[in-house]
Design a protein around this motif. Structure first.
Motif, PDB file in Angstrom:
ATOM      1  N   GLN A   1      -6.171   7.938   5.641  1.00 40.12           N
ATOM      2  CA  GLN A   1      -4.991   8.683   6.070  1.00 40.12           C
ATOM      3  C   GLN A   1      -5.098  10.137   5.604  1.00 40.12           C
TER       4      GLN A   1
ATOM      5  N   MET B   1      -5.586   5.392   0.241  1.00 39.70           N
ATOM      6  CA  MET B   1      -4.845   6.175   1.235  1.00 39.70           C
ATOM      7  C   MET B   1      -5.679   7.359   1.712  1.00 39.70           C
TER       8      MET B   1
ATOM      9  N   PRO C   1       0.815  -1.215   0.000  1.00 41.18           N
ATOM     10  CA  PRO C   1       0.000   0.000   0.000  1.00 41.18           C
ATOM     11  C   PRO C   1       0.843   1.256   0.000  1.00 41.18           C
TER      12      PRO C   1
ATOM     13  N   THR D   1       1.485   4.844   1.660  1.00 38.23           N
ATOM     14  CA  THR D   1       1.214   5.528   2.928  1.00 38.23           C
ATOM     15  C   THR D   1       1.965   6.850   2.992  1.00 38.23           C
ATOM     16  N   TYR D   2       1.364   7.789   3.700  1.00 38.13           N
ATOM     17  CA  TYR D   2       2.032   9.074   3.910  1.00 38.13           C
ATOM     18  C   TYR D   2       3.320   8.894   4.707  1.00 38.13           C
TER      19      TYR D   2
ATOM     20  N   LYS E   1      -4.394   2.778  -5.102  1.00 34.40           N
ATOM     21  CA  LYS E   1      -3.600   2.963  -3.891  1.00 34.40           C
ATOM     22  C   LYS E   1      -3.793   4.361  -3.298  1.00 34.40           C
TER      23      LYS E   1
ATOM     24  N   ASP F   1      -1.189  16.492  -0.864  1.00 36.52           N
ATOM     25  CA  ASP F   1      -0.480  15.362  -0.257  1.00 36.52           C
ATOM     26  C   ASP F   1       0.938  15.749   0.149  1.00 36.52           C
TER      27      ASP F   1
END
Length: 262
Positions: A177, A173, A67, A69-70, A169, A96
């Motif tokens: 998130q 996210m 995945p 992710t930040y 993805k 982002d």
């Protein structure tokens, strides 16, 4: 000029503008590439050495298994600062990229001089987006995604066929998130300029909550602008960024309220 840096997490593409002054790292938005910073590069490079990394699964930088992710992207950015920049820098993040900037400033205050976050969030889409339902209409093949798909397909080393994987993805996210708390934001020491359009994708209430949670923050809501502030109001935004990065010491005003006694 562009080149690759072999970072621990991912082989990362970056570009540079060799101006004077402290290094400044530009962090693009989700689904985007460095192309979207076109209206900022020259103005900011007049005062700073500008570096523009493209994050994993974006632009010329390949995707990584698992995945998106930040936190992984923030870790990549820390590695970029240590390896390529060679020390602390100013961070300017859009959308982002702003989330990534906040995470880096939280984890590694020694690497962040000042930060600017444009249209950023600290909570998932359902808690921050003005229209959370928009994610349901955003599918890899939808018309709303065509601009991003074309940008991705033009330069991605993973090939055009990988676009549906990356799109899924990113959307996944956004649904879960980031998950930062006001208490965590309160540990960010760097001075942060929080910027939003007055008709941004993020609610003004969420942007204000971000501003209030940061201990050393300034707030700018640009009139007549959406989430695409860097494209719509480049001159105004560039001036705000340069003014913020040039500040020395605490903010001084004639009638402080929030900053009184700070």
């Amino acid at each position: 000029m562009g080149d690759y840096a072999d970072l621990p997490g991912v082989r990362t593409w970056y570009e540079t503008e060799d101006g004077p002054g402290d290094p400044l790292v530009l962090l693009h938005g989700g689904f985007c590439t460095n192309e979207t910073w076109g209206a900022q590069r020259a103005d900011l490079a007049a005062a700073h050495r500008v570096l523009l990394p493209e994050r994993r699964a974006h632009g010329h930088t390949p995707d990584v298994a698992g995945p998106l992710t930040y936190q992984d992207m923030a870790d990549d950015t820390v590695a970029f600062l240590e390896t390529v920049v060679g020390g602390p820098a100013h961070l300017v993040g859009w959308s982002d990229g702003g989330v990534v900037a906040l995470l880096v400033a939280l984890a590694r205050p020694d690497l962040v001089r000042r930060a600017v976050v444009v249209g950023a969030t600290f909570r998932p889409a359902g808690e921050a987006f003005a229209d959370p339902g928009m994610l349901d209409a955003m599918t890899p093949g939808s018309a709303d995604m065509e601009f991003f798909r074309e940008m991705y397909e033009a330069v991605s080393p993973d090939g055009a066929g990988h676009w549906p994987v990356v799109a899924a993805k990113v959307l996944d996210m956004w649904r879960t998130q980031p998950a930062l708390t006001e208490r965590e934001l309160g540990r960010i020491a760097a001075p942060v300029l929080v910027v939003s359009g007055d008709d941004d994708l993020m609610t003004l209430e969420h942007t204000t909550a971000l501003y209030r949670a940061l201990p050393d923050a300034r707030l700018a809501v640009l009139p007549g602008a959406s989430h695409l502030v860097p494209l719509e109001k480049p001159g105004l935004l560039n001036g705000l960024i340069l003014d913020h990065l040039a500040e020395r010491g605490p903010v001084e005003t004639m009638m402080p309220v929030r900053r009184a006694g700070g």
